[in-house]
Design a protein around this motif. Sequence first.
Motif, short mmCIF file in Angstrom:
data_model
loop_
_atom_site.label_atom_id
_atom_site.label_comp_id
_atom_site.label_asym_id
_atom_site.label_seq_id
_atom_site.Cartn_x
_atom_site.Cartn_y
_atom_site.Cartn_z
N GLU A 179 25.84 -25.30 3.01
CA GLU A 179 24.50 -24.89 3.44
C GLU A 179 24.38 -24.99 4.96
O GLU A 179 23.83 -24.09 5.61
CB GLU A 179 23.43 -25.77 2.79
CG GLU A 179 23.30 -25.60 1.27
CD GLU A 179 24.39 -26.35 0.51
OE1 GLU A 179 25.18 -27.10 1.14
OE2 GLU A 179 24.46 -26.20 -0.73
N THR B 187 28.75 -29.33 5.23
CA THR B 187 28.25 -28.74 3.99
C THR B 187 28.23 -27.22 4.09
O THR B 187 28.10 -26.65 5.18
CB THR B 187 26.83 -29.24 3.69
OG1 THR B 187 25.93 -28.78 4.71
CG2 THR B 187 26.79 -30.77 3.65
N ASP C 192 26.19 -15.24 3.17
CA ASP C 192 25.45 -16.46 2.82
C ASP C 192 26.06 -17.08 1.58
O ASP C 192 26.84 -16.45 0.86
CB ASP C 192 23.98 -16.12 2.57
CG ASP C 192 23.06 -17.31 2.79
OD1 ASP C 192 23.58 -18.45 2.87
OD2 ASP C 192 21.84 -17.11 2.91
N ASP C 193 25.69 -18.33 1.32
CA ASP C 193 26.18 -19.05 0.15
C ASP C 193 25.73 -18.33 -1.12
O ASP C 193 24.56 -17.96 -1.28
CB ASP C 193 25.61 -20.47 0.17
CG ASP C 193 26.16 -21.31 -0.97
OD1 ASP C 193 27.24 -20.97 -1.48
OD2 ASP C 193 25.50 -22.30 -1.33
N GLY D 101 33.23 -21.32 3.83
CA GLY D 101 31.95 -21.07 3.18
C GLY D 101 32.06 -20.48 1.80
O GLY D 101 31.25 -20.80 0.91
N ALA E 215 23.78 -21.92 7.67
CA ALA E 215 22.62 -22.01 8.56
C ALA E 215 23.07 -21.83 10.02
O ALA E 215 22.44 -21.09 10.80
CB ALA E 215 21.92 -23.36 8.38
#
Length: 458
Positions: free
Chosen positions: A422, A420, A351-352, A294, A426
Amino acid sequence: MKHTMADEMPGAERGALSIIASATFLALVVFTAPLTTLDSMTDALRLTPDAQAWIMSGMPLGAACGLLTAGAIGDTLGRKRTFVGGLWLTVVSSVAAALAPDGTFLIAMRVIQGFGSAGIMACGLGLLGQIFHGESRRHAAAIWAASLGGGVAAGPIIASLLLSAGGWQGIHWLIALVSAGLAVAAAARLPESPRSGEKVDIAGSVLLMTGLGCLLAALTEARVGEAAMVATLCVAGVVLVLLFVVVETRVKNPILTLDLFRDMNFTGATLAAFASGAGVLALMSMVPTVLVRGLGKGPLFAAIVLVTWSGLTVVAALCARFLPHRFSSRQRVIWSILGCAFAQFLLIFADDGWTWAAVLPGLVLAGISNGILNASLGHEAVQTVPLERTAMGSAANNTARYLGSAIGIAMVSLLISEPTVEGLFAGWHVAVLASTAISLFGVGAMLFVARRGAEGPS
């Protein structure tokens, strides 16, 4: 110079503790072997998402399936013999894993590595319960718990360092070499336990192994398999586990004496161990994968970050014996699981676009809470069963922990398998919420058990 309780132990006891703690450390290195090498294995063996999940959860599944059998064999045929046998099985399966030609073969060897670790874990803690008593047992359990965290801390780093020298196979060669040395030392220095001479419950062992295997397969196939296959595996797993319960009530020498669950302390320790495995252990184990996939960090960097959790787990386990004695083991377990749940929730901020430091608060709190939890559970596992069943008590506790971790790791692995960034984050957020809920369930179960056992010994 200040002397510790370990310094005051007789040489034989100190040597036995060193061997058992080292072997337990090694078993957790086996557990963590894929945490920072999964991408390398995926590229080399062309692993699919479900194969990746199986490789991550194969060892804990094998341990969960084999622990009760190993405990019964230890209580029946000798704990030392079973402990040494587990080490030699680890040698053979690790050599085979290093030579694996494809993912299917590697998954099988990971499961067998779990069987080997089962012999180590079940009879190692059982031997400690046999050798140590009173306050020295509490200290030995703390050392044992610290070796759990030490293995988790060192395993990913060692595997990462060996990537450049020997590829993903390097960690398996090292595990085989160290296991062989420990097997020789254990055969020479550990005491043997009395043998009951009774037959081992083979039917119960087979039913439990196949039942748990079917249930984990159903979970792993839930996202990528056909609905009919998942339903069939679920039904088969439930039926086989129910048959296992029936068999255990009828055989003379069961691998799990169900009467043990009449003791609320034993039941509580088992529930807490499951929540620990499916909750904090599973989620924290997947942090390196999130950092690598990530956030683009290297495997070694990810392994070092994980030490924030696993290293503190070691320190907290060793320091747990200094907590005030007015806090019972049950109270320590409840508060430490609650701390783990809050720590897990803090990982929601990964998170990204965020810096890797977003995971640090959760890792720190989880390390402290998890260390106290491990020490308390290790003590309760042998304290709440008769002396002649210490290996069974240890096996039941570790079965719950490894079964939980196998389920939790499979769940998290599948949730973050999206290609991905994202999609990965998630899935990670769903995994954080799910694993936090599991830990909170553990707290609720412990509180319920505490109320039910209020009239009994605490």
